[in-house]
Design an enzyme around this catalytic site. Structure first.
Site, mmCIF file in Angstrom:
data_model
loop_
_atom_site.group_PDB
_atom_site.id
_atom_site.type_symbol
_atom_site.label_atom_id
_atom_site.label_comp_id
_atom_site.label_asym_id
_atom_site.label_seq_id
_atom_site.Cartn_x
_atom_site.Cartn_y
_atom_site.Cartn_z
ATOM 1 N N VAL A 49 38.567 28.516 77.682
ATOM 2 C CA VAL A 49 38.847 28.892 78.947
ATOM 3 C C VAL A 49 37.835 29.453 79.689
ATOM 4 C CG1 VAL A 49 41.434 29.095 78.522
ATOM 5 C CG2 VAL A 49 39.657 31.050 78.029
ATOM 6 N N SER A 130 48.678 43.580 83.077
ATOM 7 C CA SER A 130 48.796 44.606 81.970
ATOM 8 C C SER A 130 49.037 45.778 82.524
ATOM 9 C CB SER A 130 47.427 44.819 81.191
ATOM 10 O OG SER A 130 47.151 45.995 80.623
ATOM 11 N N TYR A 153 38.153 46.040 81.620
ATOM 12 C CA TYR A 153 39.459 45.410 81.366
ATOM 13 C C TYR A 153 40.712 45.757 82.442
ATOM 14 C CZ TYR A 153 44.074 44.360 78.977
ATOM 15 O OH TYR A 153 45.126 43.765 78.778
ATOM 16 N N ALA A 155 40.031 46.766 85.475
ATOM 17 C CA ALA A 155 39.690 46.325 86.709
ATOM 18 C C ALA A 155 40.144 44.874 86.969
ATOM 19 C CB ALA A 155 38.287 46.618 86.954
ATOM 20 N N LYS A 157 42.350 43.210 85.299
ATOM 21 C CA LYS A 157 43.879 43.066 85.174
ATOM 22 C C LYS A 157 44.628 43.286 86.595
ATOM 23 C CE LYS A 157 44.861 41.340 81.157
ATOM 24 N NZ LYS A 157 45.358 39.963 81.054
#
Length: 245
Positions: A49, A130, A153, A155, A157
């Protein structure tokens, strides 16, 4: 005719339970991941991905078999920034960007590849957000624990929640609904060997415990089905009350 669901990152953790829930509900499930082996009963396609060309090829392969995609679930993610390099003042640009791509870029690419085909028939897109896209981690309980949450992470999400709203607004005219789901603490079993840390983490939920992977299924099935036909641009939180304190 069976409805077709494509899920990225459906081979482990809550992604696996998500895929299994969709399969049990009668969907034809295609899981896309870098792993060589998939989950029994599902159509597994090896796809990275992080790379546009392999993701596009996977979607083309699905459409050759099915000629339509009804549900896309973007669950895949990856992180960047560990140890000292996870701290705001020490994180380098390439690490920051990689982590944002691992939570936000993978969602963007998943939607980009599927939307042109969904425009013909409509459908439902569900993006995994999240709790740390809504609130900050309480770093007092993380200390030097290897599960410490880096700034890129959360930021990324938070960006997932916003791109979900944006996509909902731009795609509604085509009958495409776009919603996000925000899990609370659903730790991977391999990260649960620190009993003291886990007790502090679980205690931050109103229910005083971690979520079990199967407990995400109800929200996923709701957003995928016509039971949520008047929902788009929404974020459904499944966090044991973490963000409601």
């Amino acid at each position: 005719m069976s409805q077709v669901c494509v899920i990225t990152g459906g081979t482990s953790g809550i992604g696996r339970c998500t895929a299994q829930a969709m399969l049990a509900r009668g969907y034809t499930v295609y899981e896309l991941s870098r792993r060589a082996e998939g989950v029994a009963g599902m159509q597994h396609i090896v796809a990275d991905v992080t790379k546009e060309e392999t993701l596009a090829a996977a979607v083309a392969q699905i459409l050759q078999r099915e000629d339509h995609i009804d549900v896309l679930i973007n669950c895949a993610s990856y992180g960047a920034g560990y140890g000292k390099g996870s701290q705001l003042e020490y994180m380098e640009d390439d690490v920051f960007n990689k982590g944002v791509d691992g939570s936000l870029g993978v969602v963007f690419r998943g939607m980009r590849e599927v939307v042109p085909f969904m425009k013909k028939t409509g459908g439902s897109i569900i993006n995994y957000c999240s709790m740390y896209g809504i609130v900050s981690p309480d770093l007092r309980i993380y200390g030097d624990n290897p599960q410490k949450q880096p700034p890129n992470y959360g930021a990324g999400k938070a960006g997932v929640a916003q791109i979900t709203r944006y996509a909902a607004g731009s795609l509604a005219q085509y009958g495409i609904r776009v919603n996000s789901i925000t899990p609370g603490p659903f730790p991977n079993p391999r990260n649960q060997d620190d009993a003291a840390f886990n007790a502090q983490l679980a205690n931050k939920t109103m229910l005083g415990r971690f979520g079990q992977s199967y407990e995400i299924a109800g929200a996923i099935l709701l957003l995928a089905s016509d039971a949520s036909s008047f929902m788009t641009g929404s974020n459904v939180t499944v966090d044991g009350g973490w963000t409601a304190w």
